[in-house]
Design an enzyme around this catalytic site. Structure first.
Site: not given
Length: 380
Positions: A264, A354, A356
């Site tokens: 990001c 992202h 994660e």
């Protein structure tokens, strides 16, 4: 200014956009006033992770899903120590939360943390307006904060723009801390916190990585004092054009050819370190359903996004940089925005989204494994 009051859903509220468009509804969460950049998020779930993501600092988030709050608020899914959005806009708030992990309702948590919101407005019309006109400054006013429309509009128009805003230092940790590896420790990573989400070091820890999370103001000496096998640059808020410090820090890491991974804001920092520019998107990518192609494999992933800026790099060629050849590794299939970069002559890569994946999807989890592979190769 915010105040809290029970029965906020009976208090009138108004959303004022900087171009003069006004939406009227009911207060949701705290009662008072708030300002920020109005943006919309297309995720149908995961509002708790969205609200506690530091990348949403100084933004009024519009939920495009019509009903919000069904699963309440728990104590496990926060991505940081607090809610970072400056305001929240929903259409139809759930009357009663229904989830076995819920400790309280969403509106109770918004009220507890002083987050001013508005409900009962046509969020579809608002989203279409932001798509056509672009993300813009806005204010939410409820209760005694409501004033004549001309006065509210003037106050909104006096607020700072997101372009040119330097926000990463205000959301980052002030003290270094360590997230230990799960099981056997295999690697050490220095993670630069520019607005990091809690799930990110956890995903690395699951792979045997001991993560040293360092402040955004960390120096190269502080990075290498932990003897890292790799360096990670996190997500974060604001305009990457203001992030000269992180760019200089990443440049120092690239000069030492340490394996590097950014997500990001970290992707935008890598872009700048390689000599590319950045620019503000009209309304950005926010949500957990964005299609991205990994050009190195040809596979398409459904991914989680939260960015209003992007890297300006050529899609159709390999670029020559001071750190060797670089190419765009990932691209958004909706609008061809650069979603990833990689160096071909040394171990460094980044993505704009992202991996994660809190609250999902999990298509991009392999990127952490790719980081491990880079560190294994460097060690060998």
């Amino acid at each position: 200014m915010t105040t809290s009051t029970r029965g906020a859903d009976r208090v009138p509220a108004v959303l004022v956009l900087e171009d003069g468009r006004i939406f009227r509804g009911r207060a949701y969460g705290a009662v008072g006033e708030t300002f920020g950049e109005a943006v919309f998020s297309t995720g149908m779930t995961g509002y708790q992770e969205t609200l506690t993501d530091p990348s949403y600092d100084r933004q009024i988030v519009v939920a495009t899903a019509p009903q919000i709050g069904n699963t309440g608020w728990n104590d496990e899914d926060d991505e940081s120590s607090r809610i970072w959005v400056s305001g929240y806009v929903v259409r139809d708030p759930a009357r009663v939360p229904s989830n076995w992990r819920a400790k309280r309702s969403l509106d109770d948590e918004l009220e507890r943390q002083g987050v001013v919101g508005i409900s009962g407005i046509d969020t579809r019309a608002l989203t279409r307006h932001l798509r056509e006109r672009g993300s813009m400054r806005a204010g939410v006013f409820s209760g005694e904060a409501i004033a004549p429309e001309s006065e509210l509009l003037a106050r909104v128009q006096a607020q700072p723009h997101m372009k040119g805003a330097s926000l990463y230092e205000e959301v980052a940790t002030k003290e270094a801390y360590v997230v230990p590896a799960v099981g056997e420790k295999k690697f050490t990573v220095a993670a630069i916190d520019l607005g990091i989400k809690g799930m990110t070091p956890h995903r690395m820890a699951e792979r045997g990585i001991e993560v040293h999370v360092l402040p955004a103001t960390a120096t190269a000496d502080e990075i290498y004092a932990v003897d890292p096998d790799g360096v990670f640059f996190s997500n974060g808020p604001g305009d990457p054009a203001t992030a000269d410090g992180p760019v200089a820090l990443m440049t120092a890491v690239l000069e030492r050819k340490t394996p590097l991974f950014g997500i990001c804001f970290g992707n935008q920092i890598l872009g700048r370190a390689l000599g590319f520019g950045t620019y503000k998107l009209k309304y950005g990518h926010r949500g957990i359903n964005q299609p991205v192609q990994d050009r190195t494999t040809g596979k398409v992933e459904v991914t989680a996004h939260n960015h209003g800026f992007a890297v300006d790099a050529p899609l159709d060629k390999v670029s020559e940089t001071k750190f060797g050849r670089a190419e765009v590794s990932h691209v958004c299939l909706n609008d061809d925005v650069v979603e990833g970069l990689q160096l071909l002559d040394q171990p460094a890569f980044s993505v704009q989204y992202h991996p994660e994946a809190a609250a999902g999807p999990h298509d991009a989890a392999y990127l952490f494994d790719r980081f491990v592979t880079l560190m294994e190769g460097q060690r060998a």
